[in-house]
Scaffold this motif. Structure first.
Motif, mmCIF file in Angstrom:
data_model
loop_
_atom_site.group_PDB
_atom_site.id
_atom_site.type_symbol
_atom_site.label_atom_id
_atom_site.label_comp_id
_atom_site.label_asym_id
_atom_site.label_seq_id
_atom_site.Cartn_x
_atom_site.Cartn_y
_atom_site.Cartn_z
ATOM 1 N N ASP A 34 0.850 -1.184 0.000
ATOM 2 C CA ASP A 34 0.000 0.000 0.000
ATOM 3 C C ASP A 34 0.890 1.239 0.000
ATOM 4 O O ASP A 34 1.996 1.207 0.556
ATOM 5 C CB ASP A 34 -0.898 -0.009 1.240
ATOM 6 N N GLU A 39 -0.368 0.256 6.484
ATOM 7 C CA GLU A 39 -1.762 -0.077 6.185
ATOM 8 C C GLU A 39 -1.982 -1.573 5.959
ATOM 9 O O GLU A 39 -2.967 -2.129 6.444
ATOM 10 C CB GLU A 39 -2.242 0.719 4.980
ATOM 11 N N ASN A 84 6.348 -2.055 4.473
ATOM 12 C CA ASN A 84 5.123 -2.853 4.570
ATOM 13 C C ASN A 84 5.427 -4.345 4.593
ATOM 14 O O ASN A 84 4.729 -5.112 5.263
ATOM 15 C CB ASN A 84 4.177 -2.522 3.411
ATOM 16 N N SER A 107 -3.205 3.425 12.304
ATOM 17 C CA SER A 107 -3.232 3.503 10.844
ATOM 18 C C SER A 107 -4.612 3.250 10.282
ATOM 19 O O SER A 107 -4.867 3.518 9.116
ATOM 20 C CB SER A 107 -2.250 2.497 10.246
ATOM 21 N N ASP A 114 -4.595 11.870 2.946
ATOM 22 C CA ASP A 114 -4.767 10.705 2.073
ATOM 23 C C ASP A 114 -5.976 10.949 1.187
ATOM 24 O O ASP A 114 -7.100 11.051 1.666
ATOM 25 C CB ASP A 114 -4.962 9.445 2.908
#
Length: 331
Positions: A34, A39, A84, A107, A114
């Motif tokens: 992501d 996330e 991530n 998160s 965003d």
């Protein structure tokens, strides 16, 4: 569950969940990366909590299934390891060590900077709520029922070693025998057995045809034989296409309107024409799934596969081609 490509890992897992009346909560490899750091890890935790909540409230066993884990977080030559990737591995390790306690991090909250659609909704309807976790439970440890986690992949030696150690992960190699593949192929073709034999003499003849087909291509995995079945359906569509004019084909594929459209409304609403009721007039010919047709389709697909391997155009187009070391060379 790991094994070679196309051997039926995900397929068999889904069938097992269906037969055992287990509700699977799926996560694909594409969801484990992501633009927002952290996330994917938060998504795993939310999905795990959603599965736990479903089992508690509905009384139905659940399981969290992650397909192609090695494709998402595995280490490959010249690949970069992202934050991530690290967080996903660490999240799975934490869920293995503390399956009844899940920490939902910040998160999951909406970020003002965003611009993605899922974060542009009202403050009260965020990702955590859609996955079954209320906003009041964020940023604290949530006690929940334990949910089994099953991951599939091709090569788990690419994963972070502490994740696959004994005590966190039970490794099961799925390598069906040719007899088991024949039985799975027969189950895939079984729907055509009775129907085809009653309507034509060139239909599927049962387990004997499946065994002959599998024996004719001894080095092919399960997905090859499902592609063979699909090729027979494609051949029937090609026969139908050869009999149609362009105008007739358009009407068969799109359909015909019922009634007369209001031209004024169509100008006001350009999409109004797509909301009309259509009548399908497609009449496809019967599919030939006889052993002869299956062997013919299998030969065509095997020839296409070998042609790609023989040409190997990447060597011509990619500068400084350096193939990876094979498993045999490593041994």
């Amino acid at each position: 569950v790991w094994g070679s490509k196309g051997c039926g890992k995900s397929f068999s897992l889904e069938l097992a969940c269906r037969d055992m009346k287990i509700a699977p909560f799926m996560v694909s490899a594409g969801e484990l990366e992501d633009p927002v750091a952290g996330e994917p890890g938060a998504l795993l935790r939310r999905r795990y909590l959603a599965a736990s909540k479903y089992a508690t409230m509905r009384g139905v066993p659940t399981v969290l299934i992650i397909n192609d884990l090695d494709a998402a977080v595995g280490r490959f030559k010249d690949d970069k390891y992202t934050v991530n990737n690290q967080i996903v591995s660490a999240t799975l390790m934490n869920l293995c060590d503390n399956p009844a306690e899940v920490k939902v991090g910040s998160s999951a909250k909406r970020r003002a900077w965003d611009s993605r659609e899922e974060f542009s909704r009202d403050e009260k309807t965020n990702v955590a709520e859609r996955d079954g976790v209320s906003t009041e439970n964020q940023n604290r440890t949530i006690k929940c029922a334990r949910v089994p986690i099953i991951v599939t992949g091709n090569d788990f030696s690419r994963l972070y070693a502490p994740l696959t150690r004994t005590g966190r992960m039970d490794l099961w190699h799925w390598e069906p025998s040719r007899g088991e593949i024949a039985e799975m192929v027969h189950a895939t073709f079984a729907d055509d057995d009775d129907e085809q034999k009653e309507t034509t003499n060139s239909g599927y003849a049962g387990i004997a045809d499946a065994q002959d087909l599998v024996n004719a291509f001894p080095n092919q995995p399960l997905d090859f034989f499902t592609a063979v079945r699909s090729r027979c359906a494609d051949d029937a569509i090609r026969v139908w296409l050869s009999r149609q004019s362009p105008d007739t084909m358009r009407r068969c594929l799109v359909g015909e309107k019922k009634g007369v459209a209001n031209k004024k409304n169509e100008r006001d609403d350009p999409d109004a024409v797509y909301s009309k009721t259509y009548v399908s007039i497609v009449d496809l010919p019967k599919q030939d799934v006889s052993l002869t047709a299956l062997l013919k389709a299998g030969t065509e697909i095997a020839t296409e596969q070998q042609h790609v391997l023989d040409l190997n155009l990447a060597r011509e187009y990619v500068n400084a081609w350096t193939p990876e070391v094979t498993a045999g060379e490593v041994r």
